[in-house]
Design an enzyme around this catalytic site. Structure first.
Site, short mmCIF file in Angstrom:
data_model
loop_
_atom_site.label_atom_id
_atom_site.label_comp_id
_atom_site.label_asym_id
_atom_site.label_seq_id
_atom_site.Cartn_x
_atom_site.Cartn_y
_atom_site.Cartn_z
CG ASP A 104 -7.81 3.72 -15.66
OD1 ASP A 104 -8.82 3.97 -16.34
OD2 ASP A 104 -7.84 3.09 -14.59
CG HIS A 105 -10.19 7.03 -14.35
ND1 HIS A 105 -11.46 7.53 -14.55
CD2 HIS A 105 -10.32 5.69 -14.21
CE1 HIS A 105 -12.33 6.54 -14.52
NE2 HIS A 105 -11.67 5.41 -14.32
CG ASP A 139 -13.02 10.60 -15.33
OD1 ASP A 139 -14.01 11.31 -15.59
OD2 ASP A 139 -12.96 9.86 -14.32
CD GLU A 169 -15.79 8.03 -16.22
OE1 GLU A 169 -14.75 7.37 -16.41
OE2 GLU A 169 -16.38 8.10 -15.13
CD GLU A 177 -8.72 2.36 -10.63
OE1 GLU A 177 -9.72 1.75 -10.24
OE2 GLU A 177 -7.55 1.89 -10.56
CG HIS A 222 -13.61 3.01 -10.25
ND1 HIS A 222 -13.81 4.34 -10.49
CD2 HIS A 222 -13.25 2.46 -11.43
CE1 HIS A 222 -13.55 4.59 -11.77
NE2 HIS A 222 -13.22 3.47 -12.37
N GLY A 223 -14.11 -0.51 -7.42
CA GLY A 223 -14.01 -1.19 -6.13
C GLY A 223 -15.03 -2.30 -6.03
CG HIS A 260 -14.15 2.87 -16.41
ND1 HIS A 260 -12.99 3.43 -15.98
CD2 HIS A 260 -14.20 3.02 -17.75
CE1 HIS A 260 -12.34 3.92 -17.04
NE2 HIS A 260 -13.06 3.69 -18.12
N GLY A 261 -14.87 -0.26 -13.59
CA GLY A 261 -15.30 -0.87 -12.33
C GLY A 261 -15.80 -2.28 -12.55
CG ASN A 282 -11.17 -0.09 -17.48
OD1 ASN A 282 -10.99 -0.56 -18.60
ND2 ASN A 282 -11.09 1.19 -17.22
CB ILE A 283 -10.35 -6.12 -14.20
CG1 ILE A 283 -10.14 -7.00 -12.98
CG2 ILE A 283 -9.38 -6.53 -15.29
CD1 ILE A 283 -10.54 -8.45 -13.23
CG ASP A 284 -6.71 -1.43 -10.26
OD1 ASP A 284 -5.78 -2.22 -10.03
OD2 ASP A 284 -6.66 -0.22 -9.95
CB THR A 285 -10.84 -3.78 -7.12
OG1 THR A 285 -11.04 -2.41 -7.46
CG2 THR A 285 -10.99 -3.95 -5.62
ZN LIG Z 1 -12.26 3.54 -14.18
#
Ligand SMILES: [Zn+2]
Length: 356
Positions: A104-105, A139, A169, A177, A222-223, A260-261, A282-285
């Site tokens: 990622d990034h 990115d 990107e 991120e 993101h977030g 993303h985000g 994409n999933i993180d938060t």
């Molecule tokens: Zn991202």
């Protein structure tokens, strides 16, 4: 669509998997991981949902995987990325699903990390006849388009002999991120919306070289923010797809697009984005929060076990309560549950191509 061997997919099989997503109107959750707890939770969720899945590491996630006690952070980012990938290669087939391994990034400062992973990946390919990662991500969206694309072309040329893909990107994803990103204000900022002409330029340059996917910006950030602060405009994705399919005479939705985000996004916008060829979200938060809330709840429920080995009132030993496996498992289960929702939102549940 032919069934695939469970495990890590790459090269032609990866392309086949993405085509299946587009044909079947679904996208794969791409979940950021930081260690075996999060990796296993992602594979468990994929298996529960009979969904194929993307496991990805940011530079910081890879470093954490190696252990933050390692003195050389740059080396840790490479060996941690290798360790995570090996863990997935070894275990994925036992979960009976197809896994895409991604990074990622990486901005320009982080290219040495990707270079290290490509070197390790070349050695891995020589030894095993398959790549270590399915795809890397660059990115360079904060740079001029020409610089962004020429570097992406250079890297894609290195990835093709390893049967790997590249995610690029175009346009800026708001927020940050893992230290990569922008502090752009995300209120109707034009930089947050990818220009279809830029996507066409990327297509013309990269598609003759090899397979790539595009993280296109359509206001995504993101977030997770208070509702009303993020304005998603998925029609931007549609415009890019149409410009290419019409001017280059391709089939519909020629691009493999990445959202993303994804955390905290409105369900209707996710749905719309999938219709325009988004194959990866994409999933993180949201998974970070899921892990944290479950561990927090466990600690709140049994606070004494986190300050006493033996209960001061009734001499009861707390060993079985503070055993890290107990509270880490709560975190894992909560991530699994959050990913049930992601698989449902993206319609990937029940669509695994793995032949079991
Ligand atoms: Zn991202």
């Amino acid at each position: 669509m032919s069934k695939m061997k469970p495990g890590v997919v790459y090269g032609e099989t990866y392309k086949e998997l993405l085509q299946s997503c587009k044909d079947g109107g679904y996208a794969l959750p791409a979940v950021n991981v930081v260690g075996s707890n999060s990796i296993n939770a992602v594979m468990e969720a994929a298996a529960n949902n009979s969904s194929d899945i993307i496991i990805q590491l940011s530079n910081g996630g890879a470093q954490f995987m190696a252990g933050q006690g390692l003195a050389d952070g740059d080396t840790a980012k490479v060996v941690g990325g290798v360790a995570a990938a090996n863990h997935v290669h070894l275990l994925a087939e036992y979960y009976g699903i197809c896994v895409v391994l991604h990074t990622d990034h990486a901005n320009r400062k982080l290219l040495p990390w990707i270079d290290g992973l490509i070197d390790a990946g070349a050695a891995y390919y020589k030894a095993n006849g398959r790549p270590l990662y399915s795809s890397h991500m660059l990115d360079l969206s904060e740079e001029a388009l020409e610089d962004n694309l020429s570097t992406c072309a250079e890297y894609l040329k290195k990835l093709v002999p390893l049967e790997m893909s590249l995610e690029i990107e175009l346009g800026v994803t708001g927020g940050e991120e893992d230290g990569v990103g922008s502090d752009e204000d995300f209120h109707d900022n034009p930089k947050l919306y990818t220009q279809p002409d830029d996507v066409l330029q990327a297509y013309d340059l990269l598609s003759p070289i090899g397979h790539f996917s595009v993280a296109a910006s359509f206001g995504n950030v993101h977030g997770v923010y208070k509702p009303g602060n993020v304005h998603l405009r998925p029609e931007i994705l549609k415009n890019s797809q149409e410009l290419i399919s019409q001017s280059r005479d391709t089939k519909a939705n020629p691009l493999d697009l990445v959202f993303h985000g994804g955390s905290g996004s409105e369900k209707a916008k996710i749905e719309e984005a999938i219709g325009y060829g988004v194959i990866k979200m994409n999933i993180d938060t949201d998974t970070q929060f899921a892990f944290a809330t479950a561990v927090g709840a466990y600690v709140e429920k049994t606070p004494r076990a986190f300050s006493h080995q033996i209960d001061p009132d009734d001499d009861k030993p707390y060993k079985s309560v503070y055993d890290p496996r107990k509270w880490l498992r709560q975190g894992e289960l909560s991530v699994v549950e959050r990913l049930d929702e992601a698989c449902a939102d993206l319609h990937s549940a029940g669509k695994s191509l793995a032949k079991n």
